[in-house]
Design a protein around this motif. Structure first.
Motif, PDB file in Angstrom:
ATOM      1  N   PRO A 116     -45.129  61.131  15.541  1.00  0.00           N
ATOM      2  CA  PRO A 116     -46.755  60.726  15.924  1.00  0.00           C
ATOM      3  C   PRO A 116     -47.349  61.849  16.430  1.00  0.00           C
ATOM      4  CG  PRO A 116     -45.200  60.125  17.607  1.00  0.00           C
ATOM      5  CD  PRO A 116     -44.256  60.933  16.667  1.00  0.00           C
ATOM      6  N   VAL A 117     -47.714  62.813  15.591  1.00  0.00           N
ATOM      7  CA  VAL A 117     -48.390  64.106  15.893  1.00  0.00           C
ATOM      8  C   VAL A 117     -49.826  63.627  15.826  1.00  0.00           C
ATOM      9  CG1 VAL A 117     -48.608  65.026  13.550  1.00  0.00           C
ATOM     10  CG2 VAL A 117     -49.037  66.250  15.557  1.00  0.00           C
ATOM     11  N   HIS A 118     -50.646  64.101  16.926  1.00  0.00           N
ATOM     12  CA  HIS A 118     -52.069  63.650  17.178  1.00  0.00           C
ATOM     13  C   HIS A 118     -53.152  64.906  16.891  1.00  0.00           C
ATOM     14  CE1 HIS A 118     -51.957  59.516  18.573  1.00  0.00           C
ATOM     15  NE2 HIS A 118     -50.738  59.831  18.806  1.00  0.00           N
ATOM     16  N   ALA A 119     -52.556  66.051  17.119  1.00  0.00           N
ATOM     17  CA  ALA A 119     -53.103  67.162  16.932  1.00  0.00           C
ATOM     18  C   ALA A 119     -52.108  68.453  16.563  1.00  0.00           C
ATOM     19  CB  ALA A 119     -54.114  67.584  18.245  1.00  0.00           C
ATOM     20  N   VAL A 120     -52.595  69.409  15.907  1.00  0.00           N
ATOM     21  CA  VAL A 120     -51.905  70.735  15.679  1.00  0.00           C
ATOM     22  C   VAL A 120     -52.796  71.811  15.793  1.00  0.00           C
ATOM     23  CG1 VAL A 120     -50.824  72.023  13.786  1.00  0.00           C
ATOM     24  CG2 VAL A 120     -50.312  69.517  14.126  1.00  0.00           C
ATOM     25  N   GLU A 121     -52.429  72.880  16.361  1.00  0.00           N
ATOM     26  CA  GLU A 121     -53.214  74.000  16.611  1.00  0.00           C
ATOM     27  C   GLU A 121     -52.469  75.222  16.106  1.00  0.00           C
ATOM     28  OE1 GLU A 121     -56.051  75.316  20.554  1.00  0.00           O
ATOM     29  OE2 GLU A 121     -54.603  73.961  20.712  1.00  0.00           O
ATOM     30  N   VAL A 122     -53.244  76.055  15.508  1.00  0.00           N
ATOM     31  CA  VAL A 122     -52.745  77.314  15.037  1.00  0.00           C
ATOM     32  C   VAL A 122     -53.641  78.621  15.550  1.00  0.00           C
ATOM     33  CG1 VAL A 122     -52.260  78.732  12.998  1.00  0.00           C
ATOM     34  CG2 VAL A 122     -51.408  76.513  13.014  1.00  0.00           C
ATOM     35  N   TRP A 123     -53.073  79.582  15.959  1.00  0.00           N
ATOM     36  CA  TRP A 123     -53.887  80.747  16.507  1.00  0.00           C
ATOM     37  C   TRP A 123     -53.248  81.964  16.100  1.00  0.00           C
ATOM     38  CZ3 TRP A 123     -51.173  77.428  19.839  1.00  0.00           C
ATOM     39  CH2 TRP A 123     -50.583  77.788  20.898  1.00  0.00           C
ATOM     40  N   ARG A 124     -53.847  83.108  16.242  1.00  0.00           N
ATOM     41  CA  ARG A 124     -53.640  84.418  16.024  1.00  0.00           C
ATOM     42  C   ARG A 124     -54.145  85.104  17.342  1.00  0.00           C
ATOM     43  NH1 ARG A 124     -55.212  85.004   9.999  1.00  0.00           N
ATOM     44  NH2 ARG A 124     -57.361  85.347  11.216  1.00  0.00           N
ATOM     45  N   GLN A 125     -53.122  85.411  18.249  1.00  0.00           N
ATOM     46  CA  GLN A 125     -53.675  85.676  19.695  1.00  0.00           C
ATOM     47  C   GLN A 125     -54.277  87.264  19.659  1.00  0.00           C
ATOM     48  OE1 GLN A 125     -50.768  84.453  22.497  1.00  0.00           O
ATOM     49  NE2 GLN A 125     -51.822  85.542  24.210  1.00  0.00           N
ATOM     50  N   ALA A 126     -53.564  87.986  18.799  1.00  0.00           N
ATOM     51  CA  ALA A 126     -54.178  89.217  18.802  1.00  0.00           C
ATOM     52  C   ALA A 126     -55.483  89.569  18.304  1.00  0.00           C
ATOM     53  CB  ALA A 126     -53.385  90.241  17.806  1.00  0.00           C
ATOM     54  N   GLY A 127     -55.994  88.413  17.429  1.00  0.00           N
ATOM     55  CA  GLY A 127     -57.346  88.629  16.662  1.00  0.00           C
ATOM     56  C   GLY A 127     -58.232  87.780  17.447  1.00  0.00           C
ATOM     57  N   GLY A 128     -57.907  86.832  18.362  1.00  0.00           N
ATOM     58  CA  GLY A 128     -58.660  85.711  19.018  1.00  0.00           C
ATOM     59  C   GLY A 128     -58.929  84.481  18.200  1.00  0.00           C
ATOM     60  N   ASP A 129     -58.231  84.494  17.124  1.00  0.00           N
ATOM     61  CA  ASP A 129     -58.623  83.333  15.900  1.00  0.00           C
ATOM     62  C   ASP A 129     -57.896  82.013  16.395  1.00  0.00           C
ATOM     63  OD1 ASP A 129     -60.096  85.049  14.529  1.00  0.00           O
ATOM     64  OD2 ASP A 129     -58.300  85.977  13.688  1.00  0.00           O
ATOM     65  N   ARG A 130     -58.443  80.828  16.267  1.00  0.00           N
ATOM     66  CA  ARG A 130     -57.787  79.764  16.653  1.00  0.00           C
ATOM     67  C   ARG A 130     -58.297  78.313  15.731  1.00  0.00           C
ATOM     68  NH1 ARG A 130     -55.065  77.940  21.288  1.00  0.00           N
ATOM     69  NH2 ARG A 130     -55.588  79.986  21.980  1.00  0.00           N
ATOM     70  N   CYS A 131     -57.489  77.905  15.255  1.00  0.00           N
ATOM     71  CA  CYS A 131     -57.870  76.392  14.579  1.00  0.00           C
ATOM     72  C   CYS A 131     -57.163  75.405  15.244  1.00  0.00           C
ATOM     73  CB  CYS A 131     -57.618  76.473  13.086  1.00  0.00           C
ATOM     74  SG  CYS A 131     -58.033  75.027  12.152  1.00  0.00           S
ATOM     75  N   ARG A 132     -57.986  74.123  15.240  1.00  0.00           N
ATOM     76  CA  ARG A 132     -57.416  72.861  15.872  1.00  0.00           C
ATOM     77  C   ARG A 132     -57.680  71.834  14.801  1.00  0.00           C
ATOM     78  NH1 ARG A 132     -55.508  70.529  20.684  1.00  0.00           N
ATOM     79  NH2 ARG A 132     -55.994  68.331  20.879  1.00  0.00           N
ATOM     80  N   LEU A 133     -56.435  71.008  14.376  1.00  0.00           N
ATOM     81  CA  LEU A 133     -56.738  69.878  13.725  1.00  0.00           C
ATOM     82  C   LEU A 133     -56.570  68.422  14.365  1.00  0.00           C
ATOM     83  CD1 LEU A 133     -56.955  68.175  10.936  1.00  0.00           C
ATOM     84  CD2 LEU A 133     -54.254  68.769  10.763  1.00  0.00           C
ATOM     85  N   GLU A 134     -57.556  67.792  14.413  1.00  0.00           N
ATOM     86  CA  GLU A 134     -57.259  66.564  15.472  1.00  0.00           C
ATOM     87  C   GLU A 134     -57.172  65.338  14.352  1.00  0.00           C
ATOM     88  OE1 GLU A 134     -59.521  65.633  19.031  1.00  0.00           O
ATOM     89  OE2 GLU A 134     -59.576  67.774  19.354  1.00  0.00           O
TER      90      GLU A 134
END
Length: 129
Positions: A101-119
């Motif tokens: 029962p996933v409610h959100a998924v987040e993916v990020w690339r720490q070295a570049g500071g990029d982040r995406c969150r799916l709710e």
């Protein structure tokens, strides 16, 4: 009472990407270390005291990780263009396939500071994403 429980993992992968800005470097095969987090909301089960069994969540995420880690993302079936948005959706769909029962998924690339969150809304989850 509602709790948020999450589990993180990382994977290293290569990809290419068609885009207008930074086009030359993006078209070449290049790689990143990606981090991902799956989030589950809910109330604890009265019998177990857990929203979800984190061991089961880790097991599901390990199966997803194996499909991404040290792969060329352009060739991963079901991913589509290897964007962070599609990575979020791919992970959410894989968890949905295992009835998590996933409610959100987040993916990020720490070295570049990029982040995406799916709710995911209730409608998204009921519609099968």
């Amino acid at each position: 009472m509602r709790f948020e429980v999450s589990q993180e993992f990382y994977f290293d992968a290569a990809h290419t990407l068609e885009r207008k800005i930074e086009a030359v470097g993006s078209r070449r095969v290049h790689g990143h270390t990606y981090h991902a987090r799956a989030v589950v909301f809910g109330s604890p089960d009265p019998a177990t005291g857990m929203v979800v069994d984190l061991g089961q969540l880790r097991q599901c995420l390990q199966a997803v990780r194996e499909q991404l880690d040290h792969h060329l993302l352009d060739e991963v079936p079901g991913l589509g263009a290897p964007t962070m948005e599609n990575l979020c959706l791919f992970i959410a769909r894989k968890l949905h396939e295992t009835d998590f029962p996933v409610h959100a998924v987040e993916v990020w690339r720490q070295a570049g500071g990029d982040r995406c969150r799916l709710e995911l809304s209730t409608e998204d989850r009921l519609a099968g994403l």
